[in-house]
Write an enzyme that holds these catalytic residues in place. Sequence first.
Site, PDB file in Angstrom:
ATOM      1  N   ASP A  67       0.813  -1.219   0.000  1.00 52.45           N
ATOM      2  CA  ASP A  67       0.000   0.000   0.000  1.00 52.45           C
ATOM      3  C   ASP A  67       0.847   1.270   0.000  1.00 52.45           C
ATOM      4  O   ASP A  67       2.060   1.225   0.215  1.00 52.45           O
ATOM      5  CB  ASP A  67      -0.959  -0.014   1.205  1.00 52.45           C
ATOM      6  CG  ASP A  67      -0.274  -0.460   2.493  1.00 52.45           C
ATOM      7  OD1 ASP A  67       0.960  -0.417   2.560  1.00 52.45           O
ATOM      8  OD2 ASP A  67      -0.982  -0.859   3.432  1.00 52.45           O
ATOM      9  N   ASP A 136      -7.487  -2.623  14.236  1.00 51.96           N
ATOM     10  CA  ASP A 136      -8.876  -2.937  13.873  1.00 51.96           C
ATOM     11  C   ASP A 136      -8.975  -4.165  12.959  1.00 51.96           C
ATOM     12  O   ASP A 136     -10.038  -4.449  12.412  1.00 51.96           O
ATOM     13  CB  ASP A 136      -9.534  -1.723  13.192  1.00 51.96           C
ATOM     14  CG  ASP A 136      -8.795  -1.286  11.929  1.00 51.96           C
ATOM     15  OD1 ASP A 136      -7.826  -1.966  11.519  1.00 51.96           O
ATOM     16  OD2 ASP A 136      -9.202  -0.271  11.328  1.00 51.96           O
ATOM     17  N   HIS A 138      -7.183  -4.617  10.156  1.00 49.99           N
ATOM     18  CA  HIS A 138      -6.922  -4.396   8.722  1.00 49.99           C
ATOM     19  C   HIS A 138      -5.613  -5.058   8.287  1.00 49.99           C
ATOM     20  O   HIS A 138      -4.675  -5.194   9.065  1.00 49.99           O
ATOM     21  CB  HIS A 138      -6.970  -2.912   8.341  1.00 49.99           C
ATOM     22  CG  HIS A 138      -5.830  -2.056   8.778  1.00 49.99           C
ATOM     23  ND1 HIS A 138      -5.989  -0.927   9.543  1.00 49.99           N
ATOM     24  CD2 HIS A 138      -4.496  -2.126   8.525  1.00 49.99           C
ATOM     25  CE1 HIS A 138      -4.830  -0.343   9.744  1.00 49.99           C
ATOM     26  NE2 HIS A 138      -3.897  -1.053   9.141  1.00 49.99           N
ATOM     27  N   GLU A 143      -9.568  -1.824   5.403  1.00 49.04           N
ATOM     28  CA  GLU A 143     -10.220  -1.540   6.677  1.00 49.04           C
ATOM     29  C   GLU A 143     -11.453  -2.433   6.854  1.00 49.04           C
ATOM     30  O   GLU A 143     -11.960  -3.005   5.876  1.00 49.04           O
ATOM     31  CB  GLU A 143     -10.645  -0.060   6.697  1.00 49.04           C
ATOM     32  CG  GLU A 143      -9.488   0.921   6.616  1.00 49.04           C
ATOM     33  CD  GLU A 143      -8.746   1.085   7.948  1.00 49.04           C
ATOM     34  OE1 GLU A 143      -8.667   0.118   8.727  1.00 49.04           O
ATOM     35  OE2 GLU A 143      -8.240   2.196   8.191  1.00 49.04           O
TER      36      GLU A 143
HETATM   37  C1  GLP Z   1      -0.434   0.290   8.442  1.00 51.16           C
HETATM   38  C2  GLP Z   1      -0.077  -0.590   7.247  1.00 51.16           C
HETATM   39  C3  GLP Z   1      -0.323  -2.052   7.544  1.00 51.16           C
HETATM   40  C4  GLP Z   1       0.299  -2.405   8.875  1.00 51.16           C
HETATM   41  C5  GLP Z   1      -0.346  -1.591   9.975  1.00 51.16           C
HETATM   42  C6  GLP Z   1       0.199  -1.910  11.359  1.00 51.16           C
HETATM   43  O1  GLP Z   1      -1.761   0.624   8.487  1.00 51.16           O
HETATM   44  N1  GLP Z   1      -0.790  -0.218   6.077  1.00 51.16           N
HETATM   45  O2  GLP Z   1       0.221  -2.835   6.505  1.00 51.16           O
HETATM   46  O3  GLP Z   1       0.142  -3.768   9.134  1.00 51.16           O
HETATM   47  O4  GLP Z   1      -0.091  -0.233   9.686  1.00 51.16           O
HETATM   48  O5  GLP Z   1       1.265  -1.062  11.667  1.00 51.16           O
HETATM   49  P1  GLP Z   1       2.298  -1.362  12.808  1.00 51.16           P
HETATM   50  O6  GLP Z   1       3.091  -2.554  12.365  1.00 51.16           O
HETATM   51  O7  GLP Z   1       3.152  -0.144  12.889  1.00 51.16           O
HETATM   52  O8  GLP Z   1       1.529  -1.628  14.039  1.00 51.16           O
END
Ligand code: GLP
Length: 260
Positions: A67, A136, A138, A143
């Site tokens: 993404d 959440d 995702h 989402e």
């Molecule tokens: C973002 C990314 C996800 C990731 C999530 C969790 O939203 N798009 O791919 O898994 O964050 O982030 P973190 O690993 O910093 O908790």
Amino acid sequence: MEIIIQPTADDASMIAARHVARLVRDKPHAVLGLATGSTPLPMYRELVRMHKEQGLDFSGVTTFNLDEYVGLPPEHPASYHAFMWENFFGQINVQRERVHIPDGLSSHIPAFCRKYEEAIVATGGIDLQVLGIGSDGHIGFNEPSSSLASRTRIKTLTAETRRDNAQAFGDADKVPFHVVTMGVGTIMDARHVIILAFGDKKAEAIAGAVEGPITAMNPASILQMHPVATCIIDEGAATKLARTEYYRWVYDRKPDWQKL
Ligand code: GLP
């Protein structure tokens, strides 16, 4: 789904890194699906170490990131382009032309998304997709309520995700509302999916993903339908799972030839 609970995030990340390394050694032209966020960082650090100290060779590898934020140029410090080059690509010998990250500046997002899907197919498909998970549930930026059959497309972030990701921007108001993300269906097409989660902030999302019903309200729960999904978590992220004893029991009895 295989559920592997490790004492720390570092222990869990070593296992994930060994999966990636084994694939890259067995298949020099492997296609990797990659994630951003704090979660995969220790895995990237270990892969960089393997590259520098053991000559792990990424020169034939193709990558597709999950993404990117819409409206951020690649050089913006909070962009996922910048994140990936700083934390991983810039420290290994991946070929720039084999790196794919969604273009947040595309003037025609639907056409870009179609091309991204076509590029994945043209490489033969993703061999191993690494995922984190949002608080959440995702995956990528899919989402809750995302179609479980979705493909790469534009999405609007929830207020919760914008708050969670505010740090990189210094201020929650600066987090873009829109992103381009691989779809849940795109992720499900990968031959192997590894999902990583660390800390009790992720415990509820992991419990829903692993033991809850399959629901678009927790997009990661669709991994229950994936034939080869590995969930590697630390003790904190495991705190809301009901069957931890069983998962540990299974892992402890894993045949040596299957262990990494
Ligand atoms: C973002 C990314 C996800 C990731 C999530 C969790 O939203 N798009 O791919 O898994 O964050 O982030 P973190 O690993 O910093 O908790």
